[in-house]
Design a protein around this motif. Structure first.
Motif, short mmCIF file in Angstrom:
data_model
loop_
_atom_site.label_atom_id
_atom_site.label_comp_id
_atom_site.label_asym_id
_atom_site.label_seq_id
_atom_site.Cartn_x
_atom_site.Cartn_y
_atom_site.Cartn_z
N UNK A 307 41.06 -9.83 -20.03
CA UNK A 307 42.20 -10.10 -20.93
C UNK A 307 41.90 -11.25 -21.90
N UNK A 308 41.52 -12.45 -21.39
CA UNK A 308 41.23 -13.51 -22.37
C UNK A 308 40.08 -13.16 -23.32
N UNK A 309 39.07 -12.44 -22.83
CA UNK A 309 37.95 -12.10 -23.71
C UNK A 309 38.35 -11.05 -24.76
N UNK A 311 41.26 -11.06 -26.16
CA UNK A 311 41.90 -11.89 -27.18
C UNK A 311 40.84 -12.62 -28.02
N UNK A 312 39.76 -13.00 -27.33
CA UNK A 312 38.67 -13.70 -28.02
C UNK A 312 38.01 -12.79 -29.07
N UNK A 314 39.35 -10.26 -30.48
CA UNK A 314 40.34 -10.02 -31.52
C UNK A 314 40.32 -11.18 -32.52
N UNK A 315 40.32 -12.41 -32.00
CA UNK A 315 40.26 -13.59 -32.88
C UNK A 315 38.96 -13.59 -33.69
#
Lengths: 361, 83
Positions: A307-309, A311-312, A314-315
């Motif tokens: 999940x956090x990756x 978002x990473x 995506x950023x």
């Protein structure tokens, strides 16, 4: 339970990964260098690609079904191993967000005009996130399921434009721009065959090493052939100038399809080819990326960081490049350095150490 | 502003689902790393939506690879002849 891929699924993954981003950019890059010999650049690239795959096959043979990242740790020790894995994961990260940027940029410019880039990028990143949480086996089966449809679209695209082909566009054959034709293999190999280093990390999931090696070779050669046919179609139909100047020449090729003034503007079949190939490529890259980071942080399960990756990436896709022009400059400069480092130099070092320490394995 | 609120809602939903999964597994280290990473990336994305200029990644990559990529790019440019 260990997830397993069979030889056919792995072959399809190799083809999807090679075609991924390249199917839309390669005709333009090849023609930019080789002009009317752009298709010959693809022949040279495929030959070079086969040698690169033979190198990877040697690594697969020496790995003998062992996990790639764990083997690097054993071979190089804790610190040097961590540095090598970090370099590889950095490359995979760049590859992942670059592909996410490429597909999002294409959709926002050509299909969903007016929809913000961020929305498209977030939706794709979340879809990839869902896919990788199901595991590599599901990704492999999905790729196998969509493969015939993708190939049918590619075949239709080539056959339906053949009546507009002007073979004088590829003459004189290999008489002019000889050195540029050969030099053009460098950016092409870096966005196609050298990226296959990512797949080394999933070879332990293939149920038979022999079929993984065969799949690598067959898949690489087949995708080289597909890229060659598509580049040839672009040059003969759109001309040298047209192919070199279009940002998405294959899409322009699709726009030319017209059958009896009845079947018109079916360029969306090009988009289908690209959606399927790049989606699978994104899934595999992101899967290997999360596995690499989880290995570095010694986590129990790769899903924890998915999940956090997501978002990473995506950023990173938002902050990747200021414009399309900068992306072409990147492909023809820094990306070659990265690809050669991660896709050629590091595998050569790994193979060298594997050969030296063959007693351990 | 609506963009950032939508993003926060999506992030909160994803975090809730993952924390629920991690609670079942009882992995403290996994949970801590997950929370740190989520905080980091949500902050970075929020900064972007709050119009705070973050550097382009390819500029950073080009800076790192400059000693090799710059001469290579120039050399390759010689072969990209105009039609």
């Amino acid at each position: 339970m260990t997830e397993k891929l069979d030889g056919k699924q792995f072959t399809v993954l190799v083809i999807m990964n090679t075609l991924g981003a390249s199917i839309i950019f390669i005709p333009s890059i090849a023609t930019n260098y080789g002009k009317e010999n752009g298709w010959i650049t693809l022949i040279f690239s495929t030959i070079l690609g086969v040698f690169i795959i033979l190198l990877y096959n040697q690594i697969i043979k020496k790995l003998n079904g062992k996990e790639f990242f764990s083997t690097i740790d054993i071979l190089f020790g804790k610190w040097l191993g961590a540095i090598i894995i970090m370099l590889l994961t950095c490359y995979i990260f760049i590859n992942t967000f670059a592909n996410l940027w490429a597909i999002s940029d294409f959709i926002s410019l050509q299909i969903l005009m007016g929809t913000p880039f961020e929305v498209i990028s977030l939706i794709i990143a979340l879809t990839v996130l869902i896919a990788i949480r199901y595991g590599i086996e599901v990704i492999g089966r999905t790729a196998q399921l969509f493969f015939p449809f993708t190939m049918l679209c590619a075949l239709l695209l080539t056959l339906l434009v053949i009546k507009d082909a002007d073979f004088s566009n590829i003459t004189p054959i290999f008489q002019l721009n000889k050195s540029a034709t050969i030099v053009g293999t460098l950016p092409i190999v870096s966005v196609t065959f050298l990226e296959l280093v990512i797949l080394l990390a999933i070879t332990d999931n293939v149920n038979n090493i022999q079929s993984a090696r065969k799949g690598f070779l067959v898949g690489g050669f087949t995708s080289g052939l597909i890229l060659l046919v598509i580049t040839l179609a672009c040059i003969t139909v759109l001309g040298v100038q047209g192919t070199a100047n279009y940002a998405y020449p294959i899409y322009a090729l699709g726009q030319r399809i017209s059958i009896f003034d009845f079947v018109e503007r079916v360029e969306i079949i090009v988009a289908f080819i690209w959606f399927f190939t790049i989606f699978i490529k994104l899934c595999v890259s992101f899967y290997v990326f999360t596995n690499g980071i989880s290995h570095l942080l010694k986590l129990k399960n790769y899903k924890t960081l998915s999940v956090p990756l997501a978002l990473f990436i995506f950023l990173a896709s938002i902050l990747s490049v200021p414009n399309t022009f900068a992306s072409f400059a990147f492909i023809n400069g820094a990306y070659i350095v990265l690809s050669v480092t991660a896709g050629l130099i590091l595998p050569l070092i790994i193979l060298g150490v594997l050969l030296i320490k063959k007693r351990v394995f | 502003m609506p963009n950032i609120i939508i993003f926060w809602v999506i992030s909160a939903l994803l975090s809730y689902m993952e924390i629920k999964r991690l609670n079942k597994r009882k992995g403290m280290k996994d949970k801590i790393i997950f929370i740190i990473m989520m905080c980091l990336f949500i902050t970075l994305i929020s900064l972007h939506y709050l119009d705070i200029k973050l550097p382009y990644i390819i500029d950073m990559i080009e800076f790192v690879t400059k000693p090799i990529s710059e001469p290579l790019g120039k050399w390759l440019k010689n072969f990209q002849q105009p039609s």
